[in-house]
Design a protein around this motif. Sequence first.
Motif, PDB file in Angstrom:
ATOM      1  N   GLU A   2       0.802  -1.196   0.000  1.00  0.00           N
ATOM      2  CA  GLU A   2       0.000   0.000   0.000  1.00  0.00           C
ATOM      3  C   GLU A   2       0.855   1.275   0.000  1.00  0.00           C
ATOM      4  O   GLU A   2       1.761   1.415   0.805  1.00  0.00           O
ATOM      5  CB  GLU A   2      -0.899  -0.007   1.236  1.00  0.00           C
ATOM      6  CG  GLU A   2      -2.161   0.769   1.035  1.00  0.00           C
ATOM      7  CD  GLU A   2      -2.210   1.976   1.929  1.00  0.00           C
ATOM      8  OE1 GLU A   2      -1.494   1.989   2.929  1.00  0.00           O
ATOM      9  OE2 GLU A   2      -2.972   2.902   1.595  1.00  0.00           O
ATOM     10  N   GLN A  61      -6.182  -7.537  -4.207  1.00  0.00           N
ATOM     11  CA  GLN A  61      -6.283  -7.786  -2.768  1.00  0.00           C
ATOM     12  C   GLN A  61      -7.381  -6.945  -2.121  1.00  0.00           C
ATOM     13  O   GLN A  61      -7.482  -5.748  -2.361  1.00  0.00           O
ATOM     14  CB  GLN A  61      -4.956  -7.475  -2.080  1.00  0.00           C
ATOM     15  CG  GLN A  61      -4.960  -7.916  -0.616  1.00  0.00           C
ATOM     16  CD  GLN A  61      -3.637  -7.688   0.080  1.00  0.00           C
ATOM     17  OE1 GLN A  61      -3.276  -6.554   0.376  1.00  0.00           O
ATOM     18  NE2 GLN A  61      -2.909  -8.762   0.361  1.00  0.00           N
ATOM     19  N   ASN A 192       6.948 -15.519   3.683  1.00  0.00           N
ATOM     20  CA  ASN A 192       7.159 -14.086   3.493  1.00  0.00           C
ATOM     21  C   ASN A 192       7.785 -13.467   4.748  1.00  0.00           C
ATOM     22  O   ASN A 192       7.493 -13.886   5.861  1.00  0.00           O
ATOM     23  CB  ASN A 192       5.803 -13.420   3.188  1.00  0.00           C
ATOM     24  CG  ASN A 192       5.869 -11.894   3.212  1.00  0.00           C
ATOM     25  OD1 ASN A 192       5.181 -11.253   4.007  1.00  0.00           O
ATOM     26  ND2 ASN A 192       6.685 -11.325   2.374  1.00  0.00           N
ATOM     27  N   ASP A 194      11.296 -10.479   5.436  1.00  0.00           N
ATOM     28  CA  ASP A 194      12.745 -10.315   5.603  1.00  0.00           C
ATOM     29  C   ASP A 194      13.606 -11.091   4.615  1.00  0.00           C
ATOM     30  O   ASP A 194      14.673 -11.577   4.992  1.00  0.00           O
ATOM     31  CB  ASP A 194      13.156 -10.699   7.031  1.00  0.00           C
ATOM     32  CG  ASP A 194      13.099  -9.481   7.952  1.00  0.00           C
ATOM     33  OD1 ASP A 194      12.827  -8.377   7.443  1.00  0.00           O
ATOM     34  OD2 ASP A 194      13.322  -9.640   9.158  1.00  0.00           O
ATOM     35  N   ARG A 217       9.622  -5.725   0.800  1.00  0.00           N
ATOM     36  CA  ARG A 217      10.584  -4.614   0.794  1.00  0.00           C
ATOM     37  C   ARG A 217      11.890  -4.978   0.096  1.00  0.00           C
ATOM     38  O   ARG A 217      12.559  -4.116  -0.480  1.00  0.00           O
ATOM     39  CB  ARG A 217      10.845  -4.179   2.241  1.00  0.00           C
ATOM     40  CG  ARG A 217       9.634  -3.569   2.901  1.00  0.00           C
ATOM     41  CD  ARG A 217       9.796  -3.526   4.398  1.00  0.00           C
ATOM     42  NE  ARG A 217       9.992  -4.868   4.927  1.00  0.00           N
ATOM     43  CZ  ARG A 217      10.496  -5.142   6.122  1.00  0.00           C
ATOM     44  NH1 ARG A 217      10.844  -4.166   6.918  1.00  0.00           N
ATOM     45  NH2 ARG A 217      10.642  -6.390   6.520  1.00  0.00           N
ATOM     46  N   VAL A 333       4.143  -8.052  -3.328  1.00  0.00           N
ATOM     47  CA  VAL A 333       3.005  -7.161  -3.167  1.00  0.00           C
ATOM     48  C   VAL A 333       3.528  -5.748  -3.137  1.00  0.00           C
ATOM     49  O   VAL A 333       4.644  -5.509  -2.765  1.00  0.00           O
ATOM     50  CB  VAL A 333       2.218  -7.436  -1.883  1.00  0.00           C
ATOM     51  CG1 VAL A 333       1.544  -8.767  -1.976  1.00  0.00           C
ATOM     52  CG2 VAL A 333       3.074  -7.351  -0.674  1.00  0.00           C
TER      53      VAL A 333
HETATM   54  C1  LIG Z   1       4.732   0.241   3.235  1.00  0.00           C
HETATM   55  C2  LIG Z   1       4.178  -1.150   3.237  1.00  0.00           C
HETATM   56  C3  LIG Z   1       2.950  -1.394   2.656  1.00  0.00           C
HETATM   57  C4  LIG Z   1       2.422  -2.687   2.657  1.00  0.00           C
HETATM   58  N1  LIG Z   1       1.217  -2.910   2.063  1.00  0.00           N
HETATM   59  C5  LIG Z   1       0.722  -4.176   1.999  1.00  0.00           C
HETATM   60  C6  LIG Z   1      -0.504  -4.453   1.325  1.00  0.00           C
HETATM   61  O1  LIG Z   1      -1.185  -3.553   0.798  1.00  0.00           O
HETATM   62  N2  LIG Z   1      -0.911  -5.752   1.280  1.00  0.00           N
HETATM   63  C7  LIG Z   1      -0.198  -6.768   1.854  1.00  0.00           C
HETATM   64  O2  LIG Z   1      -0.599  -7.927   1.775  1.00  0.00           O
HETATM   65  N3  LIG Z   1       0.956  -6.524   2.496  1.00  0.00           N
HETATM   66  C8  LIG Z   1       1.421  -5.260   2.573  1.00  0.00           C
HETATM   67  N4  LIG Z   1       2.611  -5.026   3.225  1.00  0.00           N
HETATM   68  C9  LIG Z   1       3.330  -6.149   3.855  1.00  0.00           C
HETATM   69  C10 LIG Z   1       4.317  -6.783   2.863  1.00  0.00           C
HETATM   70  O3  LIG Z   1       3.618  -7.325   1.786  1.00  0.00           O
HETATM   71  C11 LIG Z   1       5.109  -7.902   3.507  1.00  0.00           C
HETATM   72  O4  LIG Z   1       4.221  -8.881   3.971  1.00  0.00           O
HETATM   73  C12 LIG Z   1       5.944  -7.420   4.681  1.00  0.00           C
HETATM   74  O5  LIG Z   1       6.579  -6.196   4.401  1.00  0.00           O
HETATM   75  C13 LIG Z   1       7.006  -8.481   5.041  1.00  0.00           C
HETATM   76  O6  LIG Z   1       7.724  -8.874   3.902  1.00  0.00           O
HETATM   77  P1  LIG Z   1       9.126  -8.149   3.496  1.00  0.00           P
HETATM   78  O7  LIG Z   1      10.029  -8.274   4.692  1.00  0.00           O
HETATM   79  O8  LIG Z   1       9.575  -8.931   2.295  1.00  0.00           O
HETATM   80  O9  LIG Z   1       8.796  -6.725   3.203  1.00  0.00           O
HETATM   81  C14 LIG Z   1       3.139  -3.745   3.257  1.00  0.00           C
HETATM   82  C15 LIG Z   1       4.384  -3.489   3.838  1.00  0.00           C
HETATM   83  C16 LIG Z   1       4.906  -2.222   3.833  1.00  0.00           C
HETATM   84  C17 LIG Z   1       6.260  -1.980   4.479  1.00  0.00           C
END
Ligand SMILES: Cc1cc2nc3c(=O)[nH]c(=O)nc-3n(C[C@H](O)[C@H](O)[C@H](O)COP(=O)(O)O)c2cc1C
Length: 333
Positions: A2, A61, A192, A194, A217, A333
């Motif tokens: 988002e 979503q 999912n 990190d 991220r 995402v």
């Molecule tokens: C700024 C931001 C916005 C996010 N928006 C969504 C979202 O709209 N839908 C969703 O399923 N996860 C969302 N997430 C969570 C990520 O999809 C993911 O599950 C989470 O960051 C952990 O994975 P990562 O460490 O690979 O980022 C968001 C995370 C961040 C930091």
Amino acid sequence: MEGVIDAHARDLLTRRPGFDWAVTEFVRVVDARLPPKVFLRHCPELATGVTTPTGVPVALQLLGSDPGALAANAEQARDLGASAIDLNFGCPAKLVNRHDGGASLLRDPRRVQAAVAAVHDAVGDTLPVTAKIRLGFSHRRLALACAQAAADGGATQLVVHARTRDEGYRPPAHWEWIGRIRRHLPIPVVANGDIWSLEDYWKARTLSGCRDVMLGRGALADPLLAHRIQHWLNTGERLPDTQWQGRASILAEYAALQRSTLPERIVTSLVKQWLNHMRYRDDEAERRFQAVKRINDLEGLLAGLGHAPQEPGHTPREPRHTTGAPAGTLSHV
Ligand SMILES: Cc1cc2nc3c(=O)[nH]c(=O)nc-3n(C[C@H](O)[C@H](O)[C@H](O)COP(=O)(O)O)c2cc1C
């Protein structure tokens, strides 16, 4: 993600092979059936076959808690051409949780099941319904029950972000917990949280036992991460690290794409936001971020990135690999 990964970002991130599917930012569902423009804003790909320009499928979503409203909006999305519906039970944002959305449903697995079942009953015969959870709200005691609830409701796949809501984004991600869920569930589970590097990818896969991972991220920090992983899976070779010029050229192209529809002020903050994500484990991105963070005009910002402009369309758009499927699949995402 988002506010971060919209259709332009999905386009840029999927120009090289690596991702198998992508997910929109969440569409917030409260009570009413939302108008088509809301769905098209979150998922412009609805107008073009629901894939990114290189053919990577995009799931839509929904985030909400009212089963009836979720079902009505899933039908609306299906009628507009959606090819998969994903339900968000992971969002940790205070405002969202205060309004009973995202991870707040993880306090009661029956509510997860009711939401998934309502959407599945509405569209499950025609579209896959998938779900995304965290390990719980403030503890992990309901992790298995929530995962099971999503499967019982009819989810065909579950993404697990390996933290509770209260853990926010604090490391570590508990990948071994995803393994417990995977062993417990009859549907595919995607790991999912990190995954920032090839090493993280492999560790997440090993500890979770999952074949598939989702990048968040990490894909913003290194836009070639999915490609890097897939290349390594296919060949056993490591691609060289992503150089600053490669990152700068993606940011410049992102600015150009956003500029076609948004005011410069907003484009400037979007580019800074992506640059902010690139700082993770990258000294040059950190240095550039510090140098440009107070610049408020887009030209100045792009100049500060030191991007050497090239001919239009320089970012390669490679067709998606359709053969030689890797042992693990990736999504974002
Ligand atoms: C700024 C931001 C916005 C996010 N928006 C969504 C979202 O709209 N839908 C969703 O399923 N996860 C969302 N997430 C969570 C990520 O999809 C993911 O599950 C989470 O960051 C952990 O994975 P990562 O460490 O690979 O980022 C968001 C995370 C961040 C930091």
